[in-house]
Motif scaffolding. Structure first.
Motif, mmCIF file in Angstrom:
data_model
loop_
_atom_site.group_PDB
_atom_site.id
_atom_site.type_symbol
_atom_site.label_atom_id
_atom_site.label_comp_id
_atom_site.label_asym_id
_atom_site.label_seq_id
_atom_site.Cartn_x
_atom_site.Cartn_y
_atom_site.Cartn_z
ATOM 1 N N ASP A 16 -16.228 16.209 -53.613
ATOM 2 C CA ASP A 16 -16.256 16.672 -52.221
ATOM 3 C C ASP A 16 -15.885 15.570 -51.237
ATOM 4 O O ASP A 16 -15.799 15.809 -50.028
ATOM 5 C CB ASP A 16 -17.653 17.198 -51.884
ATOM 6 C CG ASP A 16 -18.730 16.128 -52.074
ATOM 7 O OD1 ASP A 16 -18.603 15.323 -53.030
ATOM 8 O OD2 ASP A 16 -19.686 16.099 -51.280
ATOM 9 N N LEU A 17 -15.654 14.370 -51.748
ATOM 10 C CA LEU A 17 -15.337 13.236 -50.876
ATOM 11 C C LEU A 17 -13.834 12.942 -50.922
ATOM 12 O O LEU A 17 -13.225 12.941 -51.999
ATOM 13 C CB LEU A 17 -16.105 11.985 -51.331
ATOM 14 C CG LEU A 17 -17.627 12.079 -51.270
ATOM 15 C CD1 LEU A 17 -18.260 10.922 -52.044
ATOM 16 C CD2 LEU A 17 -18.087 12.068 -49.815
ATOM 17 N N SER A 18 -13.257 12.678 -49.774
ATOM 18 C CA SER A 18 -11.827 12.357 -49.728
ATOM 19 C C SER A 18 -11.616 10.891 -50.075
ATOM 20 O O SER A 18 -12.545 10.071 -50.010
ATOM 21 C CB SER A 18 -11.270 12.624 -48.327
ATOM 22 O OG SER A 18 -11.785 11.687 -47.390
ATOM 23 N N GLU A 19 -10.389 10.545 -50.403
ATOM 24 C CA GLU A 19 -10.072 9.137 -50.688
ATOM 25 C C GLU A 19 -10.299 8.276 -49.450
ATOM 26 O O GLU A 19 -10.780 7.144 -49.556
ATOM 27 C CB GLU A 19 -8.616 9.020 -51.149
ATOM 28 C CG GLU A 19 -8.233 7.591 -51.516
ATOM 29 C CD GLU A 19 -6.793 7.473 -51.982
ATOM 30 O OE1 GLU A 19 -6.213 6.378 -51.806
ATOM 31 O OE2 GLU A 19 -6.244 8.471 -52.506
ATOM 32 N N VAL A 20 -9.989 8.829 -48.281
ATOM 33 C CA VAL A 20 -10.189 8.091 -47.030
ATOM 34 C C VAL A 20 -11.678 7.774 -46.843
ATOM 35 O O VAL A 20 -12.050 6.654 -46.470
ATOM 36 C CB VAL A 20 -9.651 8.900 -45.834
ATOM 37 C CG1 VAL A 20 -10.078 8.265 -44.510
ATOM 38 C CG2 VAL A 20 -8.127 8.986 -45.899
ATOM 39 N N GLN A 21 -12.537 8.762 -47.111
ATOM 40 C CA GLN A 21 -13.976 8.537 -46.975
ATOM 41 C C GLN A 21 -14.474 7.469 -47.949
ATOM 42 O O GLN A 21 -15.227 6.570 -47.584
ATOM 43 C CB GLN A 21 -14.736 9.842 -47.210
ATOM 44 C CG GLN A 21 -14.602 10.853 -46.083
ATOM 45 C CD GLN A 21 -15.292 12.164 -46.417
ATOM 46 O OE1 GLN A 21 -15.110 12.713 -47.515
ATOM 47 N NE2 GLN A 21 -16.086 12.677 -45.488
ATOM 48 N N LEU A 22 -14.011 7.566 -49.183
ATOM 49 C CA LEU A 22 -14.452 6.603 -50.192
ATOM 50 C C LEU A 22 -13.961 5.189 -49.880
ATOM 51 O O LEU A 22 -14.663 4.209 -50.149
ATOM 52 C CB LEU A 22 -13.974 7.041 -51.580
ATOM 53 C CG LEU A 22 -14.732 8.235 -52.183
ATOM 54 C CD1 LEU A 22 -14.123 8.642 -53.513
ATOM 55 C CD2 LEU A 22 -16.209 7.884 -52.372
ATOM 56 N N ASP A 58 -23.412 10.076 -43.037
ATOM 57 C CA ASP A 58 -24.246 9.203 -43.850
ATOM 58 C C ASP A 58 -23.562 8.991 -45.196
ATOM 59 O O ASP A 58 -23.463 9.910 -46.017
ATOM 60 C CB ASP A 58 -25.626 9.834 -44.050
ATOM 61 C CG ASP A 58 -26.603 8.892 -44.768
ATOM 62 O OD1 ASP A 58 -26.142 7.869 -45.303
ATOM 63 O OD2 ASP A 58 -27.807 9.189 -44.767
ATOM 64 N N GLY A 59 -23.082 7.762 -45.414
ATOM 65 C CA GLY A 59 -22.368 7.465 -46.650
ATOM 66 C C GLY A 59 -23.232 6.838 -47.720
ATOM 67 O O GLY A 59 -22.711 6.343 -48.734
ATOM 68 N N THR A 60 -24.575 6.872 -47.540
ATOM 69 C CA THR A 60 -25.473 6.210 -48.494
ATOM 70 C C THR A 60 -25.347 6.821 -49.890
ATOM 71 O O THR A 60 -25.246 6.104 -50.895
ATOM 72 C CB THR A 60 -26.929 6.301 -48.011
ATOM 73 O OG1 THR A 60 -27.017 5.785 -46.678
ATOM 74 C CG2 THR A 60 -27.848 5.508 -48.931
ATOM 75 N N ASP A 61 -25.362 8.158 -49.965
ATOM 76 C CA ASP A 61 -25.271 8.823 -51.272
ATOM 77 C C ASP A 61 -23.931 8.528 -51.931
ATOM 78 O O ASP A 61 -23.855 8.260 -53.135
ATOM 79 C CB ASP A 61 -25.467 10.330 -51.105
ATOM 80 C CG ASP A 61 -25.543 11.049 -52.444
ATOM 81 O OD1 ASP A 61 -26.374 10.647 -53.285
ATOM 82 O OD2 ASP A 61 -24.759 11.989 -52.652
ATOM 83 N N ALA A 62 -22.850 8.553 -51.128
ATOM 84 C CA ALA A 62 -21.515 8.250 -51.656
ATOM 85 C C ALA A 62 -21.456 6.808 -52.156
ATOM 86 O O ALA A 62 -20.839 6.524 -53.195
ATOM 87 C CB ALA A 62 -20.460 8.475 -50.569
ATOM 88 N N ALA A 63 -22.108 5.893 -51.445
ATOM 89 C CA ALA A 63 -22.126 4.484 -51.866
ATOM 90 C C ALA A 63 -22.827 4.338 -53.212
ATOM 91 O O ALA A 63 -22.379 3.594 -54.096
ATOM 92 C CB ALA A 63 -22.824 3.642 -50.794
ATOM 93 N N LEU A 75 -14.589 9.143 -59.791
ATOM 94 C CA LEU A 75 -15.620 9.749 -58.951
ATOM 95 C C LEU A 75 -15.171 11.100 -58.402
ATOM 96 O O LEU A 75 -15.975 12.031 -58.291
ATOM 97 C CB LEU A 75 -15.936 8.795 -57.795
ATOM 98 C CG LEU A 75 -17.176 9.084 -56.954
ATOM 99 C CD1 LEU A 75 -18.406 9.229 -57.815
ATOM 100 C CD2 LEU A 75 -17.382 7.961 -55.936
ATOM 101 N N ARG A 76 -13.881 11.226 -58.095
ATOM 102 C CA ARG A 76 -13.362 12.490 -57.543
ATOM 103 C C ARG A 76 -12.935 13.474 -58.624
ATOM 104 O O ARG A 76 -12.452 14.566 -58.313
ATOM 105 C CB ARG A 76 -12.191 12.196 -56.613
ATOM 106 C CG ARG A 76 -12.584 11.345 -55.389
ATOM 107 C CD ARG A 76 -11.388 11.078 -54.504
ATOM 108 N NE ARG A 76 -10.929 12.309 -53.891
ATOM 109 C CZ ARG A 76 -9.653 12.520 -53.510
ATOM 110 N NH1 ARG A 76 -8.738 11.600 -53.721
ATOM 111 N NH2 ARG A 76 -9.325 13.653 -52.950
ATOM 112 N N GLY A 77 -13.086 13.074 -59.908
ATOM 113 C CA GLY A 77 -12.787 13.993 -61.006
ATOM 114 C C GLY A 77 -11.305 14.192 -61.250
ATOM 115 O O GLY A 77 -10.897 15.280 -61.683
ATOM 116 N N LYS A 78 -10.497 13.170 -61.048
ATOM 117 C CA LYS A 78 -9.053 13.277 -61.268
ATOM 118 C C LYS A 78 -8.720 12.805 -62.683
ATOM 119 O O LYS A 78 -8.933 11.648 -63.030
ATOM 120 C CB LYS A 78 -8.299 12.437 -60.236
ATOM 121 C CG LYS A 78 -8.475 12.934 -58.805
ATOM 122 C CD LYS A 78 -7.740 12.057 -57.806
ATOM 123 C CE LYS A 78 -6.252 12.188 -57.914
ATOM 124 N NZ LYS A 78 -5.539 11.451 -56.845
#
Length: 618
Positions: free
Chosen positions: A467-473, A412-417, A443-446
């Protein structure tokens, strides 16, 4: 003697039975009815007008004019008809003035059964005057409009010159017409009917299913290496087509494949016409060639043994994807459709739509078609079910696509979106717009130099997506762009912008479901069903023992010599399946050759003795 349609099928084309709706279509057209035919590539569309043309000409009703947009298709179909003993000709730019005049004289004499011509020629005053003469004498039998989707603005290959074909109905109202295409959704079908004035035509829709094609869609990482692994691991030595979006990409990929020992040729509109023609001829007439091309290549290509079609960039819509992948496996043998897609593909396609000078209603239609293709790419269920559903055809899971063979995990990517959209909003509040990489870094804190220079590490969303990868985002962002919740400003370095549709996602009203990113099936040892084993140059359409395999190889060598002598693709002489059937039967007489699919009376007369000679020599 006037032959029945069954006798024409057997005596001229060498087939025992019609396939699918062919018989109903042919009977309807022979009787003088108009028809709109939707039949998948390799489904036998050409017989649906060739047999009526022969039957109506034998009944004294005159000449059939076939409108085709492609010179290559005209040449091959006319060559195949000559091989079958049918009087067919074409009028196109490859003929000299003297040759064209000779064809026109034969046309006016009624000494042709089928004449192939492009839509641009058919609507010229000179050609219409010749049709007028035939019509007045009752010698104009049938119009066949091939690739009819070209008339529609909603089709994937719209050609304005097709719009002028309304003159056929207006000027020759009593002459039946058959329009044919392999690809048209409901919107395109309605447009074809309106534009060609086929309101009274009978509609024939075959199944769009191509069960011999296995569909695989992978997420783009290193596309060239992914393609290389796919070809070398599963299709080394096979004929295939690789589609790329740009001409430069075509050249680069063709060179890369050649460097890796894969016989590859480029094809795009920027090449000289002679080079394009030479490359196309080599692809059609040789085995194991990979054509790397833009979408300028392919429509009307009848090569039956293309074992794979690969897309390195996402097409514009499902119609284009279906049409292009349908060029694989026309012989009914196992073939693969492989596509590699990524975020930039979605951005590019969306930008091209947004920057188009077309009206907003048309743009909305294009966006809907792009969304449907992205839905197919991101799907976690059966690809074939999704594909057929688009064409209003219901089906069951095929067990032969990547999702059926390797069911993907879903998250479920709703929260990430919502986090992504919140980050875009906050950087805009600070007075700037940024591209995907920068937004994902925040978003990933880089703490990149760009992030710290602009003070973006102070944002409340900094690091909340660690906690999210670049691929997921990237997957989340693809979905947001596809549904219009994020816009990409091409005039400002592809920066991301919020839209009116962003609010519903931010409020949690629009769920975003995504497939978990997995490695490409071509990058791991794929567990494939027995129906999808890739072909090879020596693979036969049916299982043969050692002795029959030797005969098959000898027959292919003989066919190659004949094809070269006649300047035709080898499959125009005999298809592989016909050679395999001959090799299996091991005929000793002409009677033994009768009844083999693909051997009509003319071909038996022309090649029977030679085939027997080959049989005796091995």
């Amino acid at each position: 003697m006037i032959l029945s349609i069954h006798l024409i099928l057997q005596e001229v084309f060498g087939y025992d039975a019609f396939r699918g709706p062919q018989q109903a279509i042919i009977e309807h057209v022979v009787a003088g009815g108009d028809a709109l035919v939707l039949m998948p590539t390799g489904g036998g569309k050409s017989l649906c007008y060739q047999i009526p043309a022969i039957a109506r000409e034998q009944a004294g009703q005159g000449i059939t004019v076939v409108i085709s947009p492609l010179i290559a298709l005209m040449h091959d179909q006319v060559g195949a008809l000559h091989e079958a003993g049918i009087k067919a000709e074409f009028l196109n730019s490859t003929l000299s003035g003297e040759q064209a005049t000779q064809v026109e004289r034969r046309l006016l004499r009624g000494d042709i059964t089928l004449l192939y011509a492009a839509p641009e020629r058919v609507t010229t005053p000179r050609f219409l005057a010749q049709l007028d003469s035939l019509y007045e004498r009752g010698k104009l039998s049938l119009f066949a409009i091939d690739e009819a989707h070209c008339v529609s603005q909603w089709g994937h290959d719209f050609r304005p010159e097709y719009r002028a074909l309304t003159v056929l109905h207006e000027r020759y109202g009593s002459v039946p017409r058959i329009a044919l295409t392999a690809t048209a959704d409901a919107l395109t079908r309605a447009d074809i009917v309106e534009r060609l004035q086929l309101q009274d035509a009978r509609l024939f829709i075959s199944s769009f299913d191509r069960p011999n094609i296995s569909y695989t869609i992978v997420e783009k990482r290193d596309a060239t290496q992914q393609l290389l692994r796919f070809i070398t691991s599963e299709h080394m030595g096979d004929a295939g087509i690789v589609y790329c979006q740009s001409r430069k990409r075509v050249e680069d990929i063709a060179n890369l494949l050649c460097d890796e020992g894969i016989a590859a040729l480029p094809y795009h509109a920027g090449l000289e016409a002679k080079v394009r023609q030479a490359n196309q001829d080599q692809f059609l007439r040789s085995e194991g060639i990979v054509m790397v091309a833009t979408i300028a290549f392919g429509m009307g290509i009848d090569k039956p043994d293309v074992r794979f079609v690969a897309h390195l960039d996402m097409p514009k819509n499902i119609e284009g994807y279906y049409q292009e992948t349908g060029r694989a496996g026309r012989d009914g043998q196992a073939a693969q459709a492989w596509m590699c897609y990524g975020l930039q593909d979605v951005v590019n396609q969306r930008r091209m739509i947004d920057e188009s000078p077309a009206g907003e209603e048309f743009k909305q239609g294009l966006r809907g078609k792009l969304d449907a293709l992205l839905g197919l790419a991101e799907a976690t269920d059966c690809r074939r079910v999704r594909l057929l559903h688009y064409f209003d055809e219901e089906s069951k899971a095929c067990g032969n696509c990547d999702n059926c063979l390797h069911p993907p995990a879903v998250w479920d990517g709703t929260d990430a979106a919502r986090k992504l959209l919140s980050t875009i909003y906050r950087v805009q509040q600070m007075g700037g717009s940024y591209g995907a990489v920068h937004i994902m870094d925040i978003l990933r804190g880089k703490s990149t130099e760009k992030v710290t220079q602009r003070g973006h590490e102070t944002l409340s969303t900094f690091g909340i997506g660690a906690d999210l990868s670049e691929v997921q985002l990237r997957g989340v962002l693809r979905q947001l762009i596809a549904i219009g919740a994020v816009a990409v400003d091409a005039q400002a370095f592809n920066t991301l912008q919020l839209t009116d549709a962003s609010r519903a996602v931010l409020r949690g009203e629009v769920p975003v479901q995504l497939r978990a990113s997995v490695s490409s099936p071509a990058e791991r040892k794929a567990k494939r069903s027995s129906a999808v084993h890739a072909g090879s140059v020596g693979k036969t359409p049916i299982a043969l023992d050692a002795a029959a395999q030797t005969r098959y190889t000898a027959l292919k060598a003989w066919r190659g010599e004949v094809a070269k002598e006649h300047n035709l693709p080898a499959y125009v002489i005999f298809h592989d399946a016909t050679l395999a059937a001959i090799a299996e039967r091991a005929p000793l007489s002409l009677d033994d050759l009768q009844g083999i699919s693909g051997i009509g009376a003319k071909k038996l007369e022309a090649y029977g003795e030679e085939v027997l000679r080959v049989m005796v020599s091995v």
